[in-house]
Design a protein around this motif. Structure first.
Motif, PDB file in Angstrom:
ATOM      1  N   ALA A 463      22.464  37.764  13.986  1.00 15.40           N
ATOM      2  CA  ALA A 463      21.323  38.232  14.959  1.00 15.40           C
ATOM      3  C   ALA A 463      19.982  38.415  14.410  1.00 15.40           C
ATOM      4  N   ASP A 464      19.669  38.458  13.244  1.00 13.84           N
ATOM      5  CA  ASP A 464      18.367  38.324  12.702  1.00 13.84           C
ATOM      6  C   ASP A 464      17.795  36.973  13.002  1.00 13.84           C
ATOM      7  N   LEU A 465      18.650  35.888  12.555  1.00 11.07           N
ATOM      8  CA  LEU A 465      18.334  34.433  12.956  1.00 11.07           C
ATOM      9  C   LEU A 465      18.141  34.279  14.032  1.00 11.07           C
ATOM     10  N   GLN A 466      18.846  34.652  15.153  1.00  8.44           N
ATOM     11  CA  GLN A 466      18.543  34.466  16.709  1.00  8.44           C
ATOM     12  C   GLN A 466      17.316  35.172  16.981  1.00  8.44           C
ATOM     13  N   LYS A 467      16.952  36.240  16.475  1.00 12.02           N
ATOM     14  CA  LYS A 467      15.627  36.973  16.679  1.00 12.02           C
ATOM     15  C   LYS A 467      14.664  36.041  16.350  1.00 12.02           C
ATOM     16  N   ALA A 468      14.756  35.537  15.176  1.00 12.74           N
ATOM     17  CA  ALA A 468      13.526  34.589  14.714  1.00 12.74           C
ATOM     18  C   ALA A 468      13.560  33.264  15.666  1.00 12.74           C
ATOM     19  N   VAL A 469      14.587  32.800  16.061  1.00 18.11           N
ATOM     20  CA  VAL A 469      14.565  31.668  17.124  1.00 18.11           C
ATOM     21  C   VAL A 469      13.573  31.926  18.236  1.00 18.11           C
ATOM     22  N   PHE A 470      13.699  33.127  19.067  1.00 15.57           N
ATOM     23  CA  PHE A 470      12.797  33.455  20.058  1.00 15.57           C
ATOM     24  C   PHE A 470      11.435  33.816  19.826  1.00 15.57           C
ATOM     25  N   GLU A 471      11.353  34.719  18.279  1.00 16.54           N
ATOM     26  CA  GLU A 471      10.034  35.309  18.134  1.00 16.54           C
ATOM     27  C   GLU A 471       9.021  34.148  17.584  1.00 16.54           C
ATOM     28  N   ASP A 472       9.283  33.151  16.758  1.00 13.33           N
ATOM     29  CA  ASP A 472       9.013  32.058  16.195  1.00 13.33           C
ATOM     30  C   ASP A 472       8.756  30.760  17.017  1.00 13.33           C
ATOM     31  N   VAL A 473       9.836  30.788  18.385  1.00  9.16           N
ATOM     32  CA  VAL A 473      10.114  29.840  19.167  1.00  9.16           C
ATOM     33  C   VAL A 473      10.429  28.457  18.203  1.00  9.16           C
ATOM     34  N   GLY A 474      11.549  28.661  17.511  1.00  8.10           N
ATOM     35  CA  GLY A 474      12.099  27.686  16.606  1.00  8.10           C
ATOM     36  C   GLY A 474      12.591  26.579  17.234  1.00  8.10           C
ATOM     37  N   PHE A 475      13.085  26.574  18.573  1.00  7.80           N
ATOM     38  CA  PHE A 475      13.615  25.779  19.586  1.00  7.80           C
ATOM     39  C   PHE A 475      14.087  26.431  20.746  1.00  7.80           C
ATOM     40  N   ILE A 476      14.537  25.945  21.823  1.00 10.62           N
ATOM     41  CA  ILE A 476      14.428  26.647  23.086  1.00 10.62           C
ATOM     42  C   ILE A 476      15.831  26.509  23.677  1.00 10.62           C
ATOM     43  N   LYS A 477      16.833  27.256  23.615  1.00 12.25           N
ATOM     44  CA  LYS A 477      17.939  27.035  24.651  1.00 12.25           C
ATOM     45  C   LYS A 477      17.372  27.575  26.138  1.00 12.25           C
ATOM     46  N   ILE A 478      18.190  26.441  26.865  1.00 12.81           N
ATOM     47  CA  ILE A 478      17.851  26.571  28.258  1.00 12.81           C
ATOM     48  C   ILE A 478      18.835  27.515  29.112  1.00 12.81           C
ATOM     49  N   GLY A 479      20.132  27.268  28.866  1.00  9.99           N
ATOM     50  CA  GLY A 479      21.010  28.050  29.366  1.00  9.99           C
ATOM     51  C   GLY A 479      22.613  27.695  28.839  1.00  9.99           C
ATOM     52  N   GLY A 480      23.682  28.098  29.543  1.00  8.33           N
ATOM     53  CA  GLY A 480      24.779  27.479  29.243  1.00  8.33           C
ATOM     54  C   GLY A 480      25.361  26.668  30.265  1.00  8.33           C
ATOM     55  N   PHE A 481      26.403  25.542  29.697  1.00 12.12           N
ATOM     56  CA  PHE A 481      26.892  24.832  30.868  1.00 12.12           C
ATOM     57  C   PHE A 481      28.313  24.294  30.542  1.00 12.12           C
ATOM     58  N   ASN A 482      28.921  24.119  31.710  1.00 13.60           N
ATOM     59  CA  ASN A 482      30.257  23.347  31.423  1.00 13.60           C
ATOM     60  C   ASN A 482      30.011  21.815  31.669  1.00 13.60           C
ATOM     61  N   ALA A 483      30.900  21.100  30.824  1.00 19.82           N
ATOM     62  CA  ALA A 483      30.777  19.528  30.926  1.00 19.82           C
ATOM     63  C   ALA A 483      31.932  19.035  31.645  1.00 19.82           C
ATOM     64  N   LEU A 484      31.461  17.846  32.428  1.00 15.70           N
ATOM     65  CA  LEU A 484      32.638  17.219  33.222  1.00 15.70           C
ATOM     66  C   LEU A 484      32.986  15.676  32.536  1.00 15.70           C
ATOM     67  N   GLN A 485      34.099  15.431  32.664  1.00 12.60           N
ATOM     68  CA  GLN A 485      34.501  14.128  31.885  1.00 12.60           C
ATOM     69  C   GLN A 485      35.732  13.814  33.162  1.00 12.60           C
ATOM     70  N   GLY A 486      36.449  12.675  32.932  1.00  9.91           N
ATOM     71  CA  GLY A 486      37.258  12.236  34.104  1.00  9.91           C
ATOM     72  C   GLY A 486      38.194  11.430  33.400  1.00  9.91           C
ATOM     73  N   GLN A 487      39.466  11.326  33.708  1.00 11.44           N
ATOM     74  CA  GLN A 487      40.885  10.429  33.026  1.00 11.44           C
ATOM     75  C   GLN A 487      41.441   9.911  34.273  1.00 11.44           C
ATOM     76  N   ARG A 488      42.111   8.594  34.104  1.00 11.66           N
ATOM     77  CA  ARG A 488      42.800   8.066  35.001  1.00 11.66           C
ATOM     78  C   ARG A 488      44.131   9.120  35.476  1.00 11.66           C
ATOM     79  N   THR A 489      44.572   9.292  36.581  1.00 16.69           N
ATOM     80  CA  THR A 489      45.506  10.090  36.938  1.00 16.69           C
ATOM     81  C   THR A 489      46.866  10.024  36.170  1.00 16.69           C
ATOM     82  N   GLY A 490      47.237  11.160  35.548  1.00 12.51           N
ATOM     83  CA  GLY A 490      48.553  10.928  34.786  1.00 12.51           C
ATOM     84  C   GLY A 490      48.458  10.659  33.608  1.00 12.51           C
ATOM     85  N   MET A 491      47.223  10.421  33.043  1.00  8.62           N
ATOM     86  CA  MET A 491      47.017  10.245  31.549  1.00  8.62           C
ATOM     87  C   MET A 491      47.406  11.322  30.814  1.00  8.62           C
ATOM     88  N   THR A 492      47.842  11.261  29.700  1.00  6.84           N
ATOM     89  CA  THR A 492      48.240  12.340  28.895  1.00  6.84           C
ATOM     90  C   THR A 492      47.679  12.307  27.296  1.00  6.84           C
TER      91      THR A 492
END
Length: 508
Positions: A463-492
């Motif tokens: 939690a302290d480390l996350q606070k430092a990310v925001f207060e010192d702007v170490g890097f910027i998380k934009i949000g969260g996302f789901n990712a899409l891949q695709g496969q041949r029908t019936g592939m296991t």
């Protein structure tokens, strides 16, 4: 604010995709996998790029890996290590009878030399190098790692296929490998850069006896060959999947979900939740070494608009500040009041305080991950409204990977990461990363976090480390996302993963 994109499917477009990646005839039982671009190295020690991990995990292995529940599991090691009572010594028994692709047998000399190279050359190995007192062979089948102090993330680092602690024959090691020789279930048959990487079954492979459990357990070599085909355009990957050209396609745009779901030829693979887009910030050189300019950047960004532009459908994203999603043990709210300010007037005040005189803010991005580029376009408009001059440097993903190594060439590069089970696997926190974020209080917090062994204490320190990310702007998380891949029908046999693997896969 949103950005629309219109595109059409045509026989001509599909033909272009087919001709661009035409290759010789292959074995009947071959998997064709479309990836987002060329893996610019086949040595996974040297890269944190997902496309490198996806490819190289099939022919290069590590001592440990993760199971389906993100628990560390043995791979080339016999079992989890014996750890001394003081938490400083790890004794690792090696599996016997393991053969490299060149026919040589793996022993402790190979493992010691490989791990030493990892501490010298891999970004994650460098991050832990000053905590390692020694890496030594006890005998031909046993290795010992002695730490200067307890280091709780060590096994996760040894298990990760990204900036991997890969095991090679001692004879091929150097600053550059003299040959790509691993122990994996597949070996390299032919590599034509920007066209294909052909892998064939390694007949001398010694699979583990356990049932497959995510990347852990038995790796069954069900396909005779696997062909990784770099396809930089995301729509070409979609069309190739729908036409039956590819058995699997990675990194697909969210708007293609319905077409894939309705297709008889293919089916969507949705990773939920997957990860987080990142604006990586240059702390070593240039404009963003000034804290007020970093704060101005943070204040100006419109996260809602950026995420909507990137994904279009709120089933695929969430505007969410904490570094981990709901349900993860690392989730906390420290510092999150500074997230998604979307306040260009406040950003302008911070630029004035910094004495900003119009130096271009250089955003390095690629269209091979189209959502990166879309976020950058929206960010550019908001930043210019705040008074920044913005320079968009749009390059292919391999070139971005090269340029981000030179701090003179960028101020921000756009990337993303899956949510990882151990925060220390995210190299952005380390002063040795490309970002060079070395703020002293953060460094002290990170050191305490990685040496603590009590879980409750580690959660409080994170939690302290996350606070430092925001207060010192170490890097910027934009949000969260789901990712899409695709496969041949019936592939296991292909489990949803940020780094899909195909040793247990059947096309149908």
């Amino acid at each position: 604010m949103s950005i629309s994109r219109t595109w059409m499917t045509s026989a001509a477009a599909i033909a272009i995709g087919l001709s661009a990646y035409s290759v010789p005839a292959w074995a009947d039982n071959t998997l064709d996998v479309a990836i987002i671009g060329e893996a610019d190295t086949l040595d996974p020690m040297l890269s944190t790029k997902d496309v490198v991990s996806i490819v190289t995990q099939h022919f290069v292995e590590t001592l440990y890996t993760f199971d389906a529940n993100w628990n560390v599991a043995p791979l080339l090691a016999v079992d989890l290590p014996e750890i001394s009572d003081d938490g400083r010594t790890y004794r690792i028994a090696l599996r016997q009878g393991i053969t490299f692709h060149d026919g040589s047998s793996m022993d402790s000399a190979d493992v010691v030399a490989s791990l030493q190279r990892w501490t010298e050359m891999a970004s994650r190995g460098k991050a832990v190098a000053d905590r390692i007192e020694a890496i030594e062979a006890v005998d031909a089948n046993t290795v010992e790692i002695r730490m200067t102090e307890p280091y709780s993330p060590l096994l996760s680092l040894l298990a990760f296929s990204n900036s991997a602690a890969a095991i090679y024959p001692e004879e091929v090691l150097g600053e550059a490998l003299s040959a790509i020789v691993g122990t994996g279930p597949y070996k390299i048959i032919e590599h034509v850069p920007d066209q294909y990487l052909q892998l064939g079954r390694f007949e001398a492979y010694q699979a583990r006896d356990e049932e497959p459990n995510g990347p852990a357990g038995g790796r069954l070599q069900l396909a005779d060959e696997i062909r990784f085909i770099p396809v930089p355009d995301p729509n070409t990957r979609v069309e190739g999947l729908l036409s039956g050209q590819y058995d699997f396609a990675d990194g697909l745009p969210a708007e293609s979900y319905a077409r894939i779901d309705e297709s008889e030829a293919a089916e969507p693979v949705l990773l939920r939740p997957f990860g987080w887009p990142i604006f990586a910030i240059n702390h070593k050189d240039g404009l963003l070494t000034d804290l007020n300019v970093r704060k101005a950047l943070q204040a100006a960004l419109p996260h809602d608009d950026m995420m909507f532009a990137a994904f279009g459908d709120d089933n695929f994203f969430i505007v969410d500040a904490p570094m981990y999603p709901e349900g993860w043990t690392w989730r906390n709210d420290a510092g999150t009041e500074l997230y998604n300010q979307n306040d260009q007037a406040r950003a302008a005040e911070l630029l004035d305080a910094a004495g900003y005189e119009g130096t271009p803010l250089r955003i390095l991005t690629s269209r091979q991950y189209e959502f990166h580029f879309k976020m950058a376009e929206v960010a550019k408009m908001a930043l210019e409204a705040a008074g920044f001059a913005v320079q968009m440097d749009v390059v292919d993903w391999a070139t971005l990977g090269q340029r981000r190594n030179d701090p003179a060439l960028w101020d921000i590069y756009i990337t993303h990461s899956p949510f990882l089970p151990e925060p220390a696997l995210t190299s952005l926190y380390s002063a040795t990363s490309r970002l060079g974020w070395a703020e002293p209080d953060k460094e002290a917090t990170l050191a305490a976090f990685t040496t603590a062994t009590d879980q409750a204490e580690r959660e409080a320190l994170f939690a302290d480390l996350q606070k430092a990310v925001f207060e010192d702007v170490g890097f910027i998380k934009i949000g969260g996302f789901n990712a899409l891949q695709g496969q041949r029908t019936g592939m296991t046999g292909v489990n949803p993963s940020p780094w899909p693997y195909f040793w247990n896969a059947r096309p149908q």
